[in-house]
Design a protein around this motif. Structure first.
Motif, PDB file in Angstrom:
ATOM      1  N   MET A   1     -15.591  -8.254  44.244  1.00 49.62           N
ATOM      2  CA  MET A   1     -15.410  -7.650  45.566  1.00 49.62           C
ATOM      3  C   MET A   1     -15.018  -6.181  45.429  1.00 49.62           C
ATOM      4  SD  MET A   1     -12.942  -8.904  48.627  1.00 49.62           S
ATOM      5  CE  MET A   1     -13.775 -10.498  48.750  1.00 49.62           C
ATOM      6  N   ALA A   2     -13.967  -5.949  44.644  1.00 45.03           N
ATOM      7  CA  ALA A   2     -13.542  -4.545  44.481  1.00 45.03           C
ATOM      8  C   ALA A   2     -14.470  -3.801  43.520  1.00 45.03           C
ATOM      9  CB  ALA A   2     -12.123  -4.499  43.958  1.00 45.03           C
ATOM     10  N   GLU A   3     -14.915  -2.650  43.943  1.00 46.11           N
ATOM     11  CA  GLU A   3     -15.857  -1.885  43.137  1.00 46.11           C
ATOM     12  C   GLU A   3     -15.135  -0.933  42.207  1.00 46.11           C
ATOM     13  OE1 GLU A   3     -18.786  -1.878  42.327  1.00 46.11           O
ATOM     14  OE2 GLU A   3     -19.579  -3.396  43.705  1.00 46.11           O
ATOM     15  N   VAL A   4     -14.042  -1.368  41.654  1.00 49.56           N
ATOM     16  CA  VAL A   4     -13.277  -0.497  40.787  1.00 49.56           C
ATOM     17  C   VAL A   4     -13.147  -1.153  39.424  1.00 49.56           C
ATOM     18  CG1 VAL A   4     -11.851   0.983  42.214  1.00 49.56           C
ATOM     19  CG2 VAL A   4     -11.369  -1.442  42.099  1.00 49.56           C
TER      20      VAL A   4
ATOM     21  N   LEU B   1     -11.058  -1.408  35.720  1.00 54.69           N
ATOM     22  CA  LEU B   1      -9.661  -1.352  35.343  1.00 54.69           C
ATOM     23  C   LEU B   1      -9.523  -1.021  33.860  1.00 54.69           C
ATOM     24  CD1 LEU B   1      -6.816  -1.854  36.378  1.00 54.69           C
ATOM     25  CD2 LEU B   1      -7.081  -4.237  35.745  1.00 54.69           C
TER      26      LEU B   1
ATOM     27  N   PRO C   1     -11.054  -0.390  28.498  1.00 56.91           N
ATOM     28  CA  PRO C   1     -11.122  -1.376  29.575  1.00 56.91           C
ATOM     29  C   PRO C   1     -10.306  -2.614  29.233  1.00 56.91           C
ATOM     30  CG  PRO C   1     -13.173  -1.318  28.333  1.00 56.91           C
ATOM     31  CD  PRO C   1     -12.349  -0.168  27.848  1.00 56.91           C
ATOM     32  N   LEU C   2      -9.863  -3.294  30.268  1.00 58.78           N
ATOM     33  CA  LEU C   2      -9.059  -4.505  30.076  1.00 58.78           C
ATOM     34  C   LEU C   2      -9.961  -5.691  29.780  1.00 58.78           C
ATOM     35  CD1 LEU C   2      -6.239  -5.881  30.332  1.00 58.78           C
ATOM     36  CD2 LEU C   2      -6.835  -6.309  32.716  1.00 58.78           C
TER      37      LEU C   2
ATOM     38  N   SER D   1     -11.089  -9.571  29.439  1.00 56.00           N
ATOM     39  CA  SER D   1     -10.913 -10.588  30.484  1.00 56.00           C
ATOM     40  C   SER D   1      -9.861 -11.627  30.110  1.00 56.00           C
ATOM     41  CB  SER D   1     -12.242 -11.277  30.780  1.00 56.00           C
ATOM     42  OG  SER D   1     -12.898 -11.604  29.580  1.00 56.00           O
TER      43      SER D   1
ATOM     44  N   GLY E   1      -4.438   5.360  40.285  1.00 63.28           N
ATOM     45  CA  GLY E   1      -5.695   4.860  40.825  1.00 63.28           C
ATOM     46  C   GLY E   1      -6.236   5.607  42.014  1.00 63.28           C
ATOM     47  N   ASP E   2      -5.791   6.842  42.216  1.00 64.52           N
ATOM     48  CA  ASP E   2      -6.324   7.566  43.354  1.00 64.52           C
ATOM     49  C   ASP E   2      -7.773   7.964  43.101  1.00 64.52           C
ATOM     50  OD1 ASP E   2      -4.051   7.338  44.778  1.00 64.52           O
ATOM     51  OD2 ASP E   2      -3.229   9.263  44.166  1.00 64.52           O
ATOM     52  N   PRO E   3      -8.601   7.857  44.138  1.00 66.18           N
ATOM     53  CA  PRO E   3      -9.997   8.284  43.970  1.00 66.18           C
ATOM     54  C   PRO E   3     -10.012   9.774  43.631  1.00 66.18           C
ATOM     55  CG  PRO E   3      -9.658   7.165  46.077  1.00 66.18           C
ATOM     56  CD  PRO E   3      -8.308   7.434  45.508  1.00 66.18           C
TER      57      PRO E   3
ATOM     58  N   ARG F   1     -15.132   4.991  40.052  1.00 66.91           N
ATOM     59  CA  ARG F   1     -13.733   4.757  40.342  1.00 66.91           C
ATOM     60  C   ARG F   1     -13.051   3.950  39.239  1.00 66.91           C
ATOM     61  NH1 ARG F   1     -10.687   3.440  44.763  1.00 66.91           N
ATOM     62  NH2 ARG F   1      -8.526   3.632  44.136  1.00 66.91           N
TER      63      ARG F   1
ATOM     64  N   VAL G   1      -9.143   2.567  37.891  1.00 64.14           N
ATOM     65  CA  VAL G   1      -7.692   2.438  37.992  1.00 64.14           C
ATOM     66  C   VAL G   1      -7.150   2.217  36.586  1.00 64.14           C
ATOM     67  CG1 VAL G   1      -5.818   0.966  38.786  1.00 64.14           C
ATOM     68  CG2 VAL G   1      -7.686   1.547  40.338  1.00 64.14           C
TER      69      VAL G   1
END
Lengths: 234, 234
Positions: free
Chosen positions: B1-4, B6, B52-53, B55, B85-87, B96, B98
């Motif tokens: 859902m979130a297009e960000v 991590l 990247p984190l 899974s 995490g600000d754009p 994007r 975070v």
DNA sequence: TCAAAAGTGTTGCCGATACACCCATGG
DNA sequence: CCATGGGTGTATCGGCAACACTTTTGA
């Protein structure tokens, strides 16, 4: 690349009198709103308000909009608390979620007008129902941060209106810290900190000596009390 | 859902002597490793190590493995710093991201053996090159947290070996805080804190009175010095 | 004039700092 | 026996908590 979804939750604190009588009756206590979950995992349990991070939202922005959606209020103070992301915190085999949690303070008067509904309810911070996920831990940490921060910053102002007496301010401190404070020494501490300034007015109508009204020193912005605040002066 | 997406980054601190001569020559200073970016945005600039984190990884776990990959070291202390995490923080129209940022301390001796390469280099914390993203701000905040935390916790131990003299410990404090401390009062403070215990041994070979060797009080776990530490006692 | 809370003054304690001084070793 | 840092003793200062006391209002 990362198979994890990102959500933002908020611990929202208000200071409300718990009395069943008039407005100013009874002790003030910390309250916070929770939402009832309507899906697995933890279907039916109470949880912190939150939601997925929108693709154009900043983190703090997401926390603010969550706050507006669940309570209809705007925060007087907002600060990031912690990012929780250990696998398994969503329950056993649930999908992986990392939550960036914020905590917020809302004004006493506004909180009275806060929206409530079937799925949103306010609870006293020390009488919470069983919570979903690891939210019990999250709330405890937020409470710890709040109590700490009250002692060395001026965030207590967020619970009060534009003008207030030192006795009212002291009540806020006492409710948050959970102990009584000496009025004389409290006055000196606050005055020495430079956080407040005298409005020159007094509060009348009380059946004793009229107390002076103070306002918060506007030369210091509340937003700068946050973690990155002291670095923000460019 | 979130297009960000991590990512997890880590600010790694070591305390190394900057002298060109022997090992114990010169003043100790804070150093940290940076990696050179090999893609846009900020291609060629130095940045905090991270990635990247995964899974199945916890957040702290990801920070630890990043640390191992870039320096070959294991952290003596690790704590979450902040989630950024600000754009727009990744540059103008970049995707994007975070970042959950951790900060870590590694031992002096181990840091000497730390891996370096074409794309990994150590810099003094007060002489950093221009950094990618908002990493300048991130490092400043990490430094602020480190300096604060040294004063009210016992994380300074992370920079030293199993046994040490109080003079060595004082050197760590002085390097981190950037100011000289009174040896007599420092001794009393440390002893009163209960953070250290006498090993009963002394350090010989110095051309003055042999100083006692101390070790850190093992009844307190360093890991419990973190934000959630005080809530962890179940 | 009395009760109640606002506001001021005063004292004693405690922790931190500054610094004088003795101790133990290598050279 | 001297230079050097280790380690101890002690006076002073400032902040804070406790609490006595005065002030000003409504009833």
């Amino acid at each position: 690349m990362a198979e994890v979804s990102l959500a933002v939750s908020t611990v929202i604190f208000a200071l409300r009198s718990s009395g069943r009588f008039g407005d100013d009756e009874g002790q003030r206590r910390l309250w916070l709103p929770l939402v009832r979950r309507i899906r697995e995992p933890f279907d039916g349990r109470w949880a912190l308000p939150g939601g997925p991070l929108g693709s154009d939202e900043g983190l703090a922005e997401a926390a603010t909009s969550t706050l507006a959606k669940t309570t209809g209020l705007a925060p007087r103070y907002l600060e990031q608390l912690y990012a929780f992301g250990d696998p398994g915190r969503s329950g056993e085999d649930a999908s992986r979620v990392v939550s960036v949690v914020y905590w917020a303070l809302v004004g006493d008067d506004e909180a009275k007008a806060a929206r409530v509904g079937q799925n949103v309810r306010w609870f006293p911070a020390d009488e919470l129902p069983p919570l979903a996920f690891d939210h019990q831990l999250v709330v405890e940490y937020a409470l710890w941060r709040l109590r700490n921060k009250v002692e060395y910053s001026r965030i207590a102002s967020a619970f009060l209106g534009a003008a207030f007496t030192l006795a009212q301010l002291r009540e806020v401190y006492e409710a948050v810290l959970g102990r009584a404070l000496d009025p004389a020494n409290f006055r000196r501490q606050i005055e020495a900190s430079g956080a407040v300034e005298d409005t020159g007015e007094v509060l009348t109508g009380v059946r004793h000596r009229p107390p002076r009204l103070y306002r918060y020193n506007s030369t210091v912005d509340l937003a700068d009390q946050g973690p990155l605040g002291r670095l923000a002066q460019k």
